[in-house]
Scaffold this active site. Sequence first.
Site, PDB file in Angstrom:
ATOM      1  N   SER A 135       1.077  -1.183   0.127  1.00 46.06           N
ATOM      2  CA  SER A 135      -0.045   0.199  -0.025  1.00 46.06           C
ATOM      3  C   SER A 135       0.754   1.282  -0.175  1.00 46.06           C
ATOM      4  CB  SER A 135      -1.079  -0.029   1.301  1.00 46.06           C
ATOM      5  OG  SER A 135      -1.749  -1.042   1.281  1.00 46.06           O
ATOM      6  N   GLU A 136       1.931   1.284   0.772  1.00 49.79           N
ATOM      7  CA  GLU A 136       2.883   2.204   0.820  1.00 49.79           C
ATOM      8  C   GLU A 136       4.364   1.750   0.974  1.00 49.79           C
ATOM      9  OE1 GLU A 136      -0.718   4.474   1.831  1.00 49.79           O
ATOM     10  OE2 GLU A 136      -0.022   3.123   2.955  1.00 49.79           O
ATOM     11  N   THR A 137       5.340   2.527   0.624  1.00 50.34           N
ATOM     12  CA  THR A 137       6.489   2.503   0.840  1.00 50.34           C
ATOM     13  C   THR A 137       7.444   3.660   1.042  1.00 50.34           C
ATOM     14  OG1 THR A 137       6.948   0.699  -0.953  1.00 50.34           O
ATOM     15  CG2 THR A 137       8.910   1.925  -0.483  1.00 50.34           C
TER      16      THR A 137
END
Length: 309
Positions: free
Chosen positions: A47-49
Amino acid sequence: MPGTFRYVVVDVFTDKPLAGNQLAVFTDAREIPEDMLQPLAREMAFSETVFVYPPTQGEQVSEKALRGALDRENDVETVSVLPPEAGGHARIRIFTPAVELPFAGHPVLGSAFVLGAPLQLVEIRLETRSGVIPVTLEREGARITFGRMQQPIPNWEPFEQAEELQELLGVRSQLPVEVYDLGPHHVFLELGSKEEVAALEPDLGALGRLTQIGVNCFAGSGTSWKTRMFAPASGVAEDPATGSACGPLGIHLARHGRIEFGQEVEVSQGAEVGRPSMLYVRVDGSPDKIDRVEVGGSAVTVARGEFRL
């Protein structure tokens, strides 16, 4: 010569591996080319990095304690550390597979676990494009067990496409359909029961064409709530745990009398995508003035790796 870019994988808003919301944290992004950030986030496909940098103003120090973040016996990483009163301890940039975000909750909390553990900080302050976010860390011995982030206080207004959104989802919200701006935008719809939330099967293509905003459907009572968040336009079909929505959800519940101000409630999320998560939120203030918003949860490190590019 190819560069070596190390990362840590953390499952956030859970105390069990392989649950919660996955996060990759590149612990030193100074040498990663700008045009490689989005492709790396797309490659990770979480979903996020997060990419970690020195704070905007800071003095570089050699910090052997960061070995713990990388779990490499002979490595000495350099990190910029700033006294908390002067700003952040580190600056982070947050990417979905499709776009960069000014703020997101589980990347802040997960980064706090990764960076705060080896530095033995009680509170770590992380610079984001939405401001400096303080995260208080609770420990059992040296191990961090829980973190609470103080979130920015968002603006909110009625959602102009409320009728179209409810028609698309096949639901009617029991509270006003409102959108909150915390950097990322989230719109909230209260359904009749947790079972109704679980049964949702939205047309993600149509949803992405209707709005760029994260769509949150929730239900519950007292101190127990359930939510699902869909953001197909940002490359996230359904998010396992959305910290940036949990604070505004708490405000929404308190403003409309579903919970008391100052009351901590638990919010479950992610079961429908096989990654059960638990978030905690408390909102202090009144309907006319929100004083403080805290979102908390646990996180566990599950992997470490590196790219050689």
